[in-house]
Scaffold this active site. Structure first.
Site, PDB file in Angstrom:
ATOM      1  N   ALA A 153       0.623  -0.873  -0.325  1.00 34.09           N
ATOM      2  CA  ALA A 153       0.212  -0.059  -0.288  1.00 34.09           C
ATOM      3  C   ALA A 153       0.920   1.325   0.426  1.00 34.09           C
ATOM      4  O   ALA A 153       0.880   1.908  -0.775  1.00 34.09           O
ATOM      5  CB  ALA A 153      -1.194  -0.130   1.029  1.00 34.09           C
ATOM      6  N   TYR A 154       2.054   1.107   0.106  1.00 38.60           N
ATOM      7  CA  TYR A 154       3.019   2.283   1.311  1.00 38.60           C
ATOM      8  C   TYR A 154       3.334   2.850   0.026  1.00 38.60           C
ATOM      9  O   TYR A 154       3.562   3.847  -1.163  1.00 38.60           O
ATOM     10  CB  TYR A 154       4.017   1.966   1.932  1.00 38.60           C
ATOM     11  CG  TYR A 154       5.136   3.236   1.805  1.00 38.60           C
ATOM     12  CD1 TYR A 154       5.127   4.139   2.351  1.00 38.60           C
ATOM     13  CD2 TYR A 154       6.126   2.680   1.538  1.00 38.60           C
ATOM     14  CE1 TYR A 154       6.287   4.791   2.468  1.00 38.60           C
ATOM     15  CE2 TYR A 154       7.201   3.473   1.648  1.00 38.60           C
ATOM     16  CZ  TYR A 154       6.875   5.537   2.076  1.00 38.60           C
ATOM     17  OH  TYR A 154       8.345   6.122   2.584  1.00 38.60           O
ATOM     18  N   LEU A 155       3.920   1.927  -1.111  1.00 37.33           N
ATOM     19  CA  LEU A 155       4.889   1.668  -2.206  1.00 37.33           C
ATOM     20  C   LEU A 155       3.829   1.561  -3.699  1.00 37.33           C
ATOM     21  O   LEU A 155       4.409   2.985  -4.168  1.00 37.33           O
ATOM     22  CB  LEU A 155       5.554   0.379  -2.706  1.00 37.33           C
ATOM     23  CG  LEU A 155       6.679   0.131  -2.260  1.00 37.33           C
ATOM     24  CD1 LEU A 155       7.356  -0.860  -1.708  1.00 37.33           C
ATOM     25  CD2 LEU A 155       7.389   1.468  -1.804  1.00 37.33           C
ATOM     26  N   SER A 157       1.243   3.903  -3.071  1.00 37.92           N
ATOM     27  CA  SER A 157       0.805   5.370  -3.214  1.00 37.92           C
ATOM     28  C   SER A 157       2.104   6.354  -2.810  1.00 37.92           C
ATOM     29  O   SER A 157       2.074   6.986  -3.575  1.00 37.92           O
ATOM     30  CB  SER A 157       0.422   5.567  -1.196  1.00 37.92           C
ATOM     31  OG  SER A 157       1.651   5.521  -0.895  1.00 37.92           O
ATOM     32  N   LYS A 158       2.864   5.617  -3.220  1.00 38.61           N
ATOM     33  CA  LYS A 158       3.640   6.821  -3.280  1.00 38.61           C
ATOM     34  C   LYS A 158       4.386   6.869  -4.489  1.00 38.61           C
ATOM     35  O   LYS A 158       4.607   8.182  -4.759  1.00 38.61           O
ATOM     36  CB  LYS A 158       5.807   6.007  -2.179  1.00 38.61           C
ATOM     37  CG  LYS A 158       5.487   6.613  -0.998  1.00 38.61           C
ATOM     38  CD  LYS A 158       5.506   8.269  -0.549  1.00 38.61           C
ATOM     39  CE  LYS A 158       5.634   8.271   1.174  1.00 38.61           C
ATOM     40  NZ  LYS A 158       5.844   9.559   1.343  1.00 38.61           N
TER      41      LYS A 158
END
Length: 199
Positions: A153-155, A157-158
């Site tokens: 999810a983090y990657l 979004s980034k």
């Protein structure tokens, strides 16, 4: 760009690279507006800057919400008169495998890490367009973060924030406003300073 008396707004300034950047830019004479969702951390950063003869003010708002961003930008404008530099660092990073991730965690990650960047760039970008100048720097995932376990999810979004930065630069650069994506790394301060010095 001479940082003396330049107004810098940094989101997610309570910890990590956001905190490091706030302290580093204040040391170089910038007037720093620091934002975070947690009052404890961000107020500590502002107090540290002031204790070292710098100028800073803390703003506690959730940048994942449009109203929060509007309050933040209006507050900084009222207190400082202008925003010369915007650095978006606010992010959440759940460590959950995609197959086990709760929908709420997925949405919250996108809301903060991508929608928050969009909302802040939009509001500050409008102000900078009227000014005819400005620099926007979005902190995105570093090359070394691509192998982080359970960070889908983090990657995601980034990666979206990186592409958003590219498109925002296309739209804003004709108005004297440049938009950059800078990788989160141990060199983030030097990377940001290099960009600002080249402005």
């Amino acid at each position: 760009m001479d940082l003396k008396n330049k107004v810098v707004l940094i989101t997610g300034a309570g910890k990590g690279a956001g905190r490091t950047l706030a302290l580093a830019l204040a040391q170089r004479g910038a007037r720093v507006a620091v934002n975070d969702i947690s009052p404890i951390n961000v107020e500590e950063v502002a107090a540290e800057i002031i204790a070292n003869s710098g100028e800073a003010k803390a703003y506690v708002e959730d940048i994942a919400k449009k109203v929060g961003v509007q309050y933040l930008v209006k507050g900084v404008e009222d207190d400082f008169g202008v925003i010369d530099i915007l650095i978006t660092h606010a992010s959440v990073e759940p460590h959950t495998p995609l197959l086990k991730m709760d929908e709420w965690d997925w949405h919250r990650t996108l809301d903060v890490n991508l929608t928050g960047v969009f909302l802040t760039v939009q509001s500050v970008g409008r102000m900078m367009r009227e000014q005819g100048h400005g620099a926007i720097i979005n902190i995105v995932a570093g090359a070394g973060e691509g192998s982080i376990k359970d960070a889908g999810a983090y990657l995601s979004s980034k990666a979206g924030a990186a592409m958003l930065s590219r498109q925002a630069d296309v739209e804003l650069s004709p108005h004297g406003v440049r938009v950059y994506a800078v990788e989160n790394s141990t060199d983030v301060v030097n990377d940001v300073l290099s960009i600002l010095e080249a402005q």
